[in-house]
Design an enzyme around this catalytic site. Structure first.
Site, mmCIF file in Angstrom:
data_model
loop_
_atom_site.group_PDB
_atom_site.id
_atom_site.type_symbol
_atom_site.label_atom_id
_atom_site.label_comp_id
_atom_site.label_asym_id
_atom_site.label_seq_id
_atom_site.Cartn_x
_atom_site.Cartn_y
_atom_site.Cartn_z
ATOM 1 N N ASP A 1 -52.385 -63.065 28.379
ATOM 2 C CA ASP A 1 -52.585 -61.622 28.162
ATOM 3 C C ASP A 1 -54.028 -61.289 27.778
ATOM 4 O O ASP A 1 -54.288 -60.433 26.921
ATOM 5 C CB ASP A 1 -51.604 -61.087 27.103
ATOM 6 C CG ASP A 1 -50.161 -61.241 27.548
ATOM 7 O OD1 ASP A 1 -49.917 -61.152 28.766
ATOM 8 O OD2 ASP A 1 -49.296 -61.465 26.694
ATOM 9 N N SER B 1 -51.173 -51.966 29.191
ATOM 10 C CA SER B 1 -52.473 -52.342 29.751
ATOM 11 C C SER B 1 -52.269 -53.070 31.075
ATOM 12 O O SER B 1 -51.367 -53.905 31.193
ATOM 13 C CB SER B 1 -53.205 -53.317 28.817
ATOM 14 O OG SER B 1 -53.244 -52.837 27.490
ATOM 15 N N ASN C 1 -51.819 -58.207 35.948
ATOM 16 C CA ASN C 1 -50.606 -58.210 35.130
ATOM 17 C C ASN C 1 -50.496 -56.883 34.402
ATOM 18 O O ASN C 1 -51.510 -56.256 34.111
ATOM 19 C CB ASN C 1 -50.673 -59.344 34.100
ATOM 20 C CG ASN C 1 -49.425 -59.430 33.228
ATOM 21 O OD1 ASN C 1 -48.301 -59.279 33.718
ATOM 22 N ND2 ASN C 1 -49.608 -59.659 31.933
ATOM 23 N N HIS D 1 -49.010 -55.420 30.815
ATOM 24 C CA HIS D 1 -48.523 -55.879 29.515
ATOM 25 C C HIS D 1 -48.203 -54.663 28.662
ATOM 26 O O HIS D 1 -49.007 -53.732 28.580
ATOM 27 C CB HIS D 1 -49.598 -56.747 28.842
ATOM 28 C CG HIS D 1 -49.133 -57.325 27.544
ATOM 29 N ND1 HIS D 1 -48.220 -58.354 27.487
ATOM 30 C CD2 HIS D 1 -49.411 -56.989 26.263
ATOM 31 C CE1 HIS D 1 -47.966 -58.629 26.208
ATOM 32 N NE2 HIS D 1 -48.677 -57.816 25.455
HETATM 33 C C1 GRF Z 1 -42.346 -54.307 31.517
HETATM 34 O O1 GRF Z 1 -42.261 -53.687 30.264
HETATM 35 C C2 GRF Z 1 -43.612 -55.086 31.600
HETATM 36 O O2 GRF Z 1 -44.677 -54.491 30.936
HETATM 37 C C3 GRF Z 1 -43.230 -56.361 30.914
HETATM 38 O O3 GRF Z 1 -41.921 -56.612 31.358
HETATM 39 C C4 GRF Z 1 -41.286 -55.386 31.674
HETATM 40 C C5 GRF Z 1 -40.772 -55.482 33.084
HETATM 41 O O4 GRF Z 1 -39.941 -54.431 33.436
HETATM 42 N N1 GRF Z 1 -44.188 -57.382 31.175
HETATM 43 P P1 GRF Z 1 -39.497 -54.242 34.947
HETATM 44 O O5 GRF Z 1 -38.851 -55.546 35.407
HETATM 45 O O6 GRF Z 1 -40.706 -53.894 35.746
HETATM 46 O O7 GRF Z 1 -38.491 -53.126 34.911
#
Ligand code: GRF
Length: 192
Positions: free
Chosen positions: A148, A139, A110, A112
């Site tokens: 997370d 991260s 994932n 985050h």
């Molecule tokens: C990113 O900021 C990611 O870290 C978070 O959701 C957002 C997704 O953006 N979990 P995208 O759909 O990849 O443009």
């Protein structure tokens, strides 16, 4: 025989991280994208994936109501049909139950948008600004049953600047996400 590991990517929104992951997986990469999946059939990321030539599918979570287990069973059925070696969550905005996570234990990543262990959950940038932090970041971690949590594979940092808003900070962190996630996927896919 193709020895590249098979990657499935899960998203809920625009999918900018998914695009960077897919673009990074060229012929010399240890992995290749086999499926992009969403809980929202209208997610912009699905169209972007299709334009990149990657198979797409969706399981709409709404008809399942509160029955997360049934939603996840439908998701697992579609994912397992392509036998993924690695699952990348990339802006997938559904909380996953322990059953789903155990099913893919050790092969799910994932990204985050915070410097974990700080600011698990939502509104990470607003919380970093409210706390008066001088830096923020993102991260990439392995997914374990705790939200997370799980071993951190890598982080990228950005300075918080005077006048930053959650939006300006998010935009700067996103630039780093787009570099960090492909780098960590390559490393993870090279292992074992
Ligand atoms: C990113 O900021 C990611 O870290 C978070 O959701 C957002 C997704 O953006 N979990 P995208 O759909 O990849 O443009």
């Amino acid at each position: 025989m193709n020895t590249q590991k098979k990657v499935a990517i899960l998203l809920s929104g625009g999918g900018s991280n998914m695009v960077k992951l897919v673009e990074s997986m060229g012929p010399d990469h240890p992995a290749r994208p086999v499926l992009v999946m969403s809980n929202d059939p209208q997610a912009g990321g699905l169209q972007k994936a299709a334009a990149l030539g990657v198979a797409t599918d969706a399981v709409d979570h709404r008809p399942f109501g509160k029955d997360r287990a049934a939603f996840e069973a439908a998701l697992i059925e579609k994912l397992d049909a392509v036998q993924p070696d690695i699952i990348c969550l990339a802006g997938f905005m559904r909380i996953l139950t322990e059953g789903f996570i155990r099913h893919y234990e050790g092969r799910m990543l994932n990204i985050h948008p915070s410097l974990l262990p700080k600011y698990k959950g939502l509104h990470t940038h607003a919380r970093a600004l409210e706390a008066g932090d001088t830096e923020a970041g993102c991260s990439v971690h392995e997914v374990t049953a705790e939200l997370d949590d799980g071993p951190i594979l890598g982080q990228a940092r950005v300075a918080i600047l005077p006048g930053d808003t959650p939006e300006t900070l998010a935009a700067r962190v996103l630039v780093e996400e787009h570099k960090l996630y492909p780098a960590m996927l390559r490393e993870f896919a090279t292992r074992g």
